[in-house]
Design a protein around this motif. Structure first.
Motif, PDB file in Angstrom:
ATOM      1  N   GLN A 493      51.572   2.055   2.982  1.00  0.00           N
ATOM      2  CA  GLN A 493      51.600   3.360   2.347  1.00  0.00           C
ATOM      3  C   GLN A 493      50.258   4.057   2.566  1.00  0.00           C
ATOM      4  OE1 GLN A 493      52.217   0.427   0.898  1.00  0.00           O
ATOM      5  NE2 GLN A 493      53.955   0.496  -0.508  1.00  0.00           N
ATOM      6  N   GLN A 494      50.289   5.382   2.596  1.00  0.00           N
ATOM      7  CA  GLN A 494      49.087   6.120   2.983  1.00  0.00           C
ATOM      8  C   GLN A 494      47.967   5.976   1.967  1.00  0.00           C
ATOM      9  OE1 GLN A 494      50.085   9.940   4.469  1.00  0.00           O
ATOM     10  NE2 GLN A 494      48.180  10.164   5.576  1.00  0.00           N
ATOM     11  N   ILE A 495      48.296   5.747   0.719  1.00  0.00           N
ATOM     12  CA  ILE A 495      47.255   5.603  -0.296  1.00  0.00           C
ATOM     13  C   ILE A 495      46.421   4.348  -0.045  1.00  0.00           C
ATOM     14  CG2 ILE A 495      48.709   4.312  -1.905  1.00  0.00           C
ATOM     15  CD1 ILE A 495      46.110   6.990  -2.845  1.00  0.00           C
ATOM     16  N   VAL A 496      46.979   3.379   0.677  1.00  0.00           N
ATOM     17  CA  VAL A 496      46.217   2.175   1.027  1.00  0.00           C
ATOM     18  C   VAL A 496      45.838   2.162   2.503  1.00  0.00           C
ATOM     19  CG1 VAL A 496      47.226   0.773  -0.806  1.00  0.00           C
ATOM     20  CG2 VAL A 496      48.322   0.815   1.423  1.00  0.00           C
ATOM     21  N   SER A 497      46.124   3.248   3.210  1.00  0.00           N
ATOM     22  CA  SER A 497      45.747   3.321   4.625  1.00  0.00           C
ATOM     23  C   SER A 497      45.827   4.757   5.109  1.00  0.00           C
ATOM     24  CB  SER A 497      46.664   2.440   5.473  1.00  0.00           C
ATOM     25  OG  SER A 497      46.352   2.568   6.829  1.00  0.00           O
ATOM     26  N   THR A 498      44.772   5.531   4.870  1.00  0.00           N
ATOM     27  CA  THR A 498      44.793   6.944   5.225  1.00  0.00           C
ATOM     28  C   THR A 498      44.169   7.173   6.589  1.00  0.00           C
ATOM     29  OG1 THR A 498      44.354   7.221   2.876  1.00  0.00           O
ATOM     30  CG2 THR A 498      44.482   9.216   4.156  1.00  0.00           C
ATOM     31  N   PRO A 504      44.958  -1.278   6.154  1.00  0.00           N
ATOM     32  CA  PRO A 504      45.035  -1.353   4.683  1.00  0.00           C
ATOM     33  C   PRO A 504      43.650  -1.526   4.070  1.00  0.00           C
ATOM     34  CG  PRO A 504      46.692  -2.757   5.705  1.00  0.00           C
ATOM     35  CD  PRO A 504      45.780  -2.310   6.800  1.00  0.00           C
ATOM     36  N   THR A 505      43.328  -0.683   3.112  1.00  0.00           N
ATOM     37  CA  THR A 505      42.050  -0.746   2.411  1.00  0.00           C
ATOM     38  C   THR A 505      42.197  -0.110   1.030  1.00  0.00           C
ATOM     39  OG1 THR A 505      39.794   0.120   2.366  1.00  0.00           O
ATOM     40  CG2 THR A 505      41.403   1.363   3.631  1.00  0.00           C
ATOM     41  N   PRO A 506      41.515  -0.637   0.026  1.00  0.00           N
ATOM     42  CA  PRO A 506      41.597  -0.051  -1.324  1.00  0.00           C
ATOM     43  C   PRO A 506      40.603   1.077  -1.557  1.00  0.00           C
ATOM     44  CG  PRO A 506      40.395  -2.103  -1.419  1.00  0.00           C
ATOM     45  CD  PRO A 506      40.825  -1.942   0.007  1.00  0.00           C
ATOM     46  N   ASP A 510      40.108   2.768  -5.147  1.00  0.00           N
ATOM     47  CA  ASP A 510      38.839   2.540  -5.812  1.00  0.00           C
ATOM     48  C   ASP A 510      38.182   3.862  -6.185  1.00  0.00           C
ATOM     49  OD1 ASP A 510      36.611   0.535  -6.446  1.00  0.00           O
ATOM     50  OD2 ASP A 510      35.571   1.919  -5.096  1.00  0.00           O
ATOM     51  N   ALA A 511      38.218   4.822  -5.249  1.00  0.00           N
ATOM     52  CA  ALA A 511      37.573   6.116  -5.487  1.00  0.00           C
ATOM     53  C   ALA A 511      38.262   6.884  -6.612  1.00  0.00           C
ATOM     54  CB  ALA A 511      37.592   6.945  -4.201  1.00  0.00           C
ATOM     55  N   LEU A 512      39.567   6.886  -6.607  1.00  0.00           N
ATOM     56  CA  LEU A 512      40.294   7.644  -7.618  1.00  0.00           C
ATOM     57  C   LEU A 512      40.146   7.002  -9.000  1.00  0.00           C
ATOM     58  CD1 LEU A 512      43.432   8.410  -5.442  1.00  0.00           C
ATOM     59  CD2 LEU A 512      41.718  10.074  -6.192  1.00  0.00           C
ATOM     60  N   GLN A 513      40.081   5.687  -9.034  1.00  0.00           N
ATOM     61  CA  GLN A 513      39.847   5.021 -10.317  1.00  0.00           C
ATOM     62  C   GLN A 513      38.440   5.332 -10.833  1.00  0.00           C
ATOM     63  OE1 GLN A 513      39.795   0.692 -10.335  1.00  0.00           O
ATOM     64  NE2 GLN A 513      40.829   0.669 -12.320  1.00  0.00           N
ATOM     65  N   TRP A 514      37.461   5.316  -9.926  1.00  0.00           N
ATOM     66  CA  TRP A 514      36.104   5.670 -10.328  1.00  0.00           C
ATOM     67  C   TRP A 514      36.067   7.093 -10.868  1.00  0.00           C
ATOM     68  CZ3 TRP A 514      32.594   9.440  -9.433  1.00  0.00           C
ATOM     69  CH2 TRP A 514      31.289   9.206  -9.850  1.00  0.00           C
ATOM     70  N   LEU A 515      36.741   8.005 -10.178  1.00  0.00           N
ATOM     71  CA  LEU A 515      36.768   9.402 -10.596  1.00  0.00           C
ATOM     72  C   LEU A 515      37.363   9.535 -11.988  1.00  0.00           C
ATOM     73  CD1 LEU A 515      36.019  12.108  -9.145  1.00  0.00           C
ATOM     74  CD2 LEU A 515      38.446  12.338  -8.623  1.00  0.00           C
ATOM     75  N   TYR A 746      28.708   8.302  -5.668  1.00  0.00           N
ATOM     76  CA  TYR A 746      29.715   7.252  -5.425  1.00  0.00           C
ATOM     77  C   TYR A 746      29.996   7.123  -3.931  1.00  0.00           C
ATOM     78  CZ  TYR A 746      34.239   4.952  -5.045  1.00  0.00           C
ATOM     79  OH  TYR A 746      35.251   4.104  -4.675  1.00  0.00           O
ATOM     80  N   VAL A 747      30.086   5.876  -3.478  1.00  0.00           N
ATOM     81  CA  VAL A 747      30.574   5.544  -2.136  1.00  0.00           C
ATOM     82  C   VAL A 747      31.588   4.422  -2.320  1.00  0.00           C
ATOM     83  CG1 VAL A 747      29.996   4.633   0.130  1.00  0.00           C
ATOM     84  CG2 VAL A 747      28.458   6.246  -0.979  1.00  0.00           C
ATOM     85  N   SER A 748      32.771   4.599  -1.759  1.00  0.00           N
ATOM     86  CA  SER A 748      33.885   3.688  -2.050  1.00  0.00           C
ATOM     87  C   SER A 748      33.668   2.307  -1.456  1.00  0.00           C
ATOM     88  CB  SER A 748      35.195   4.279  -1.519  1.00  0.00           C
ATOM     89  OG  SER A 748      35.160   4.356  -0.103  1.00  0.00           O
ATOM     90  N   ARG A 749      34.380   1.354  -1.998  1.00  0.00           N
ATOM     91  CA  ARG A 749      34.395  -0.013  -1.473  1.00  0.00           C
ATOM     92  C   ARG A 749      35.800  -0.346  -1.007  1.00  0.00           C
ATOM     93  NH1 ARG A 749      30.199  -4.095  -4.276  1.00  0.00           N
ATOM     94  NH2 ARG A 749      28.433  -2.679  -4.399  1.00  0.00           N
ATOM     95  N   PRO A 750      35.905  -1.169   0.044  1.00  0.00           N
ATOM     96  CA  PRO A 750      34.819  -1.892   0.711  1.00  0.00           C
ATOM     97  C   PRO A 750      34.166  -1.142   1.870  1.00  0.00           C
ATOM     98  CG  PRO A 750      36.900  -2.680   1.541  1.00  0.00           C
ATOM     99  CD  PRO A 750      37.227  -1.659   0.496  1.00  0.00           C
ATOM    100  N   TYR A 751      34.841  -0.133   2.442  1.00  0.00           N
ATOM    101  CA  TYR A 751      34.366   0.436   3.701  1.00  0.00           C
ATOM    102  C   TYR A 751      33.414   1.614   3.537  1.00  0.00           C
ATOM    103  CZ  TYR A 751      37.831  -2.447   6.112  1.00  0.00           C
ATOM    104  OH  TYR A 751      38.552  -3.506   6.602  1.00  0.00           O
TER     105      TYR A 751
END
Length: 776
Positions: A493-498, A504-506, A510-515, A746-751
């Motif tokens: 799904q695009q939310i885990v792979s844009t 696939p990456t969170p 991660d960013a939206l939860q931080w926000l 903020y800088v997202s994790r992991p990438y």
């Protein structure tokens, strides 16, 4: 009775007597076998479409479905029926203020209610099985798209018999035209539309071919199901106008025959009545939907559809009067045919003045706006995309069209004409292959079955050989479709792979939860419009623009801000004030960490190389369209912001400044992306490079590729991109810092692909005052 007639009658009677009847038990066995096959195909289709959930979890896919989820929640507050009435009453003026800051938006007049309402129905059913709302709407598209399989069997069966139905159902399992937005999580219009529209077409055909009085029932069902498509997807206008085109073509053919004093090959009562009822179905649903309303019936594509209805009624009256008054009607019909050409051109021309956006872009590609062009799904189809979708079924399609002309069968004409028209739109915009599948799949199945029957009617050896050849072609066609279909079914799904290719990456989660947890509840977030729904629905923060693109002026202002000079503090402040002082800026930029690489020959030692847009899909690649939408000319963009560089047979864009390839100082977007603070805050860079005291450098001049050495036993690092480029020229990019008014928070994790800044308005105002004083 003459002797010849008596002999002919005797032959007919003998033929009638020797035709065997199929025993009941054999017929039952045949139907059990067919239904078993259809059920098996449907279960296989559902399993294939469910795969993203099995692999990655219960996530909604892409961007648009999140606003559908949000509106499903709003409808649930009122209930299944009251929620629908709430929508049809324009939400009683509901204004959702955390979208399109500072104005807000009433989604009940921007969107159609169908997807969200079906989401409510799905939840009401699936909640009894233990599924929550998100899980229910994740499952709904997979269920609806798998249900296309039995619907396609029914359509194929009424078109050409059980074998056509079985083949159409089988192909529906793997057809990329149906599958590309039919997997679990695609809580959007297309999977629901394809199921409902397939049944609508099937009922339309059923009403044309039935010999009993039940045909009127199927005409009513056609009106209802086709009408419901207006609540689901904006492409209902294609079906609405297509049924009018089909009816016009048939009536014109009959009028021409009358004008030439030829006999009519069939009656038209069912044809016209079915069309009138179906048109009324479309019109009724359009009229009660706040997004459209009564004005749609006389403007745009709705005006064209109802002009076709008026023409059909007049033509029907002329044809019905012809047998009674042949001498009078022939000249009247001739004048009518001449006048109709002028009227149709005039109506279409006037109607096009009120058509805009995607509809006009599909009809006339040269008329697409920059916003429409910036979306990949609106690009013209390539040969590879066409082969993925229609495979090698063109010979079957051609034979179906030949049969439609030879037999004058209304169902076959309908499905052939639909395939031709939909193929034009699919070639114009790649996303409309989803529309083409509704016609092409049954039409190709019909052509294959009829060609096989023709082959088997030849001599045994020749017939079997031809049938085998056709079977091989069909098998190849299915195999060509299966590979991309399987690829689509396992795509995250695009939310885990844009990004492209999908990794696939969170990061985004991660960013939206931080926000959501680390910013004030009333925080406003400036970003490119692609991420607006995610920010507002998942991050629960106020966005300035989103995927509905209802305010092109706001999007242009955002593009202008991103492409402005970050050190012209007065200009930055003015642009932010135009956007009503957003508090945060969100940027998405994927990149690849390559290395460590030994660059001793360049005086650098071991370094890590950061390659933007590798994988692709971030704001750097979109910056071209930001500038275009902001109003910059193409030449100005390519000589100021970015420059195209060839990479094999494709093109990448690199930053441009002072005739040198590097990230331009004078662009706000680039200075926020490519700076030392972002690099040092990235966990991926730290864990790979910083922890080992290896510096990291942004590289824009090419994409690093491992190439074999001369002896084929060694390898060397080669940069594919700008001709003649052999190594980095931008190591000093690490000296960059973001503009002082932008505080990296903020800088997202992991990438580290999602970056968020807080705007320091106190410092920005001070800098702007000082700059003004210096300039004076």
């Amino acid at each position: 009775m003459s002797k010849a007639k008596a002999v002919s009658k005797a032959k007919m009677e003998s033929i009638t007597q020797v035709v065997p009847t199929v025993p009941l038990d054999v017929r039952v066995t045949q139907w059990v076998a067919m239904l078993s096959a259809v059920v098996s195909f449907t279960l296989l289709a559902y399993y294939l479409r469910l795969y993203p959930v099995l692999l990655y979890g219960w996530y909604i896919n892409e961007f648009d479905p999140y606003i559908r989820l949000f509106m499903t929640e709003q409808m649930l507050k009122y209930g299944t029926i009251k929620g629908l009435f709430w929508w049809l009453h324009k939400g009683y003026g509901a204004l959702f203020t955390h979208f399109w800051y500072p104005w807000g938006v009433n989604w009940t007049v921007v969107l159609s209610p169908g997807v969200s309402w079906f989401g409510v129905l799905a939840y009401k059913v699936l909640s009894h099985l233990g599924f929550d709302l998100v899980q229910s709407v994740v499952l709904l598209p997979a269920i609806a798209n798998a249900a296309v399989v039995p619907a396609m069997f029914y359509l194929g069966y009424r078109l050409g018999g059980k074998y056509v139905g079985l083949l159409a159902a089988l192909w529906s399992v793997f057809s990329t035209m149906l599958l590309q937005r039919g997997t679990a999580g695609w809580f959007a219009a297309e999977p629901l539309f394809q199921f409902i529209a397939t049944l609508g077409i099937a009922f339309y055909i059923e009403s044309l071919i039935r010999k009993d009085n039940y045909w009127i029932l199927f005409a009513v069902l056609s009106a209802i199901f086709n009408g419901i498509t207006t609540w689901v997807w904006g492409s209902y206008v294609f079906l609405w106008n297509f049924y009018g085109l089909f009816t016009i073509v048939i009536l014109l053919y009959l009028l021409i025959r009358i004008a030439r004093r030829q006999n009519l090959p069939f009656t038209i009562d069912k044809l016209v009545i079915t069309y009138v009822l179906t048109d009324l179905g479309f019109s009724a649903f359009v009229a009660i939907t706040p997004r459209y309303g009564f004005h749609t019936l006389i403007s745009g594509m709705g005006g064209v559809a109802n002009a076709a209805l008026l023409f059909s009624i007049i033509a029907y009256a002329l044809i019905k009067l012809y047998p009674r008054y042949p001498r009078i009607m022939v000249p009247i019909i001739r004048y009518f045919l001449m006048a109709i050409v002028v009227l149709v051109v005039a109506v279409i021309g006037l109607s096009f003045t009120s058509i805009g956006g995607k509809f006009l872009g599909a009809l006339a590609p040269f008329a697409r706006s920059a916003i429409v062009q910036s979306v990949a799904e609106h690009s013209p189809s390539t040969l590879q995309q066409s082969m993925y979708n229609i495979s090698i079924t063109i010979p079957f399609m051609i034979y179906t069209m030949i049969l439609s002309i030879m037999s004058l069968s209304l169902p076959v004409i309908l499905i052939s004409l639909g395939s031709l028209v939909a193929a034009y739109f699919a070639s114009s915009e790649v996303w409309l292959f989803m529309l083409l599948g509704l016609f092409w799949v049954p039409a190709a199945a019909y052509g294959f079955v009829k060609l096989t029957e023709l082959a088997l009617n030849r001599r045994i050896v020749i017939g079997l050989s031809l049938a085998a050849l056709l079977g091989i072609i069909l098998a190849i066609a299915l195999i060509v479709n299966i590979q991309p279909a399987l690829s689509m079914s396992i795509m995250p799904q695009q939310i885990v792979s844009t990004v492209t290719p999908p990794i696939p990456t969170p990061d985004w989660l991660d960013a939206l939860q931080w926000l959501s947890y680390n910013t004030p509840p009333n925080a406003t977030v400036l970003s490119w419009w692609d991420y607006g729904y995610w920010i507002a629905v998942i991050g629960n923060r106020t966005s300035l623009a989103d995927n509905s693109t209802v305010n092109g002026t706001q999007i242009a202002l955002i593009g202008n801000f991103f492409m402005s000079n970050p050190y012209n503090y007065t200009g930055v402040l003015e642009k932010l004030n135009e956007l009503h002082d957003p508090q945060y800026i969100l940027i998405f930029e994927p990149y690849y960490i390559y290395g460590p690489v030994n660059m001793t020959n360049y005086g650098l030692g071991s370094i890590c190389i950061l390659i933007p847009e590798y994988p692709a899909g971030g704001d750097f690649a979109k910056s071209y369209w930001m500038a275009r939408i902001a109003g910059y000319t193409n030449n100005y963009i390519l000589n100021t912001f970015i420059y195209p560089a060839p990479v094999g047979s494709s093109t990448i864009y690199v930053p441009y400044a002072n005739n040198t390839f590097y990230a331009a100082y004078n662009v706000t977007l680039y200075s926020l992306m490519f700076n030392s603070e972002v690099v040092s805050a990235s966990y991926a860079v730290w864990s790979t490079c910083t922890v080992n005291n290896i510096p990291a450098y942004w590289i824009f001049e090419g994409v690093p590729t491992i190439m074999p050495g001369a002896s084929l036993t060694s390898a060397k690092l080669t940069y594919i991109g700008i001709p003649g480029y052999n190594g980095p020229t931008t190591p000093w990019s690490l000296l960059w810092y973001p503009p002082p008014w932008a505080q990296l928070v903020y800088v997202s994790r992991p990438y580290g692909w999602v970056i968020i800044y807080k705007v320091n308005y106190s410092l920005l105002n001070a800098l702007a005052r000082n700059q003004t004083l210096i300039n004076q």
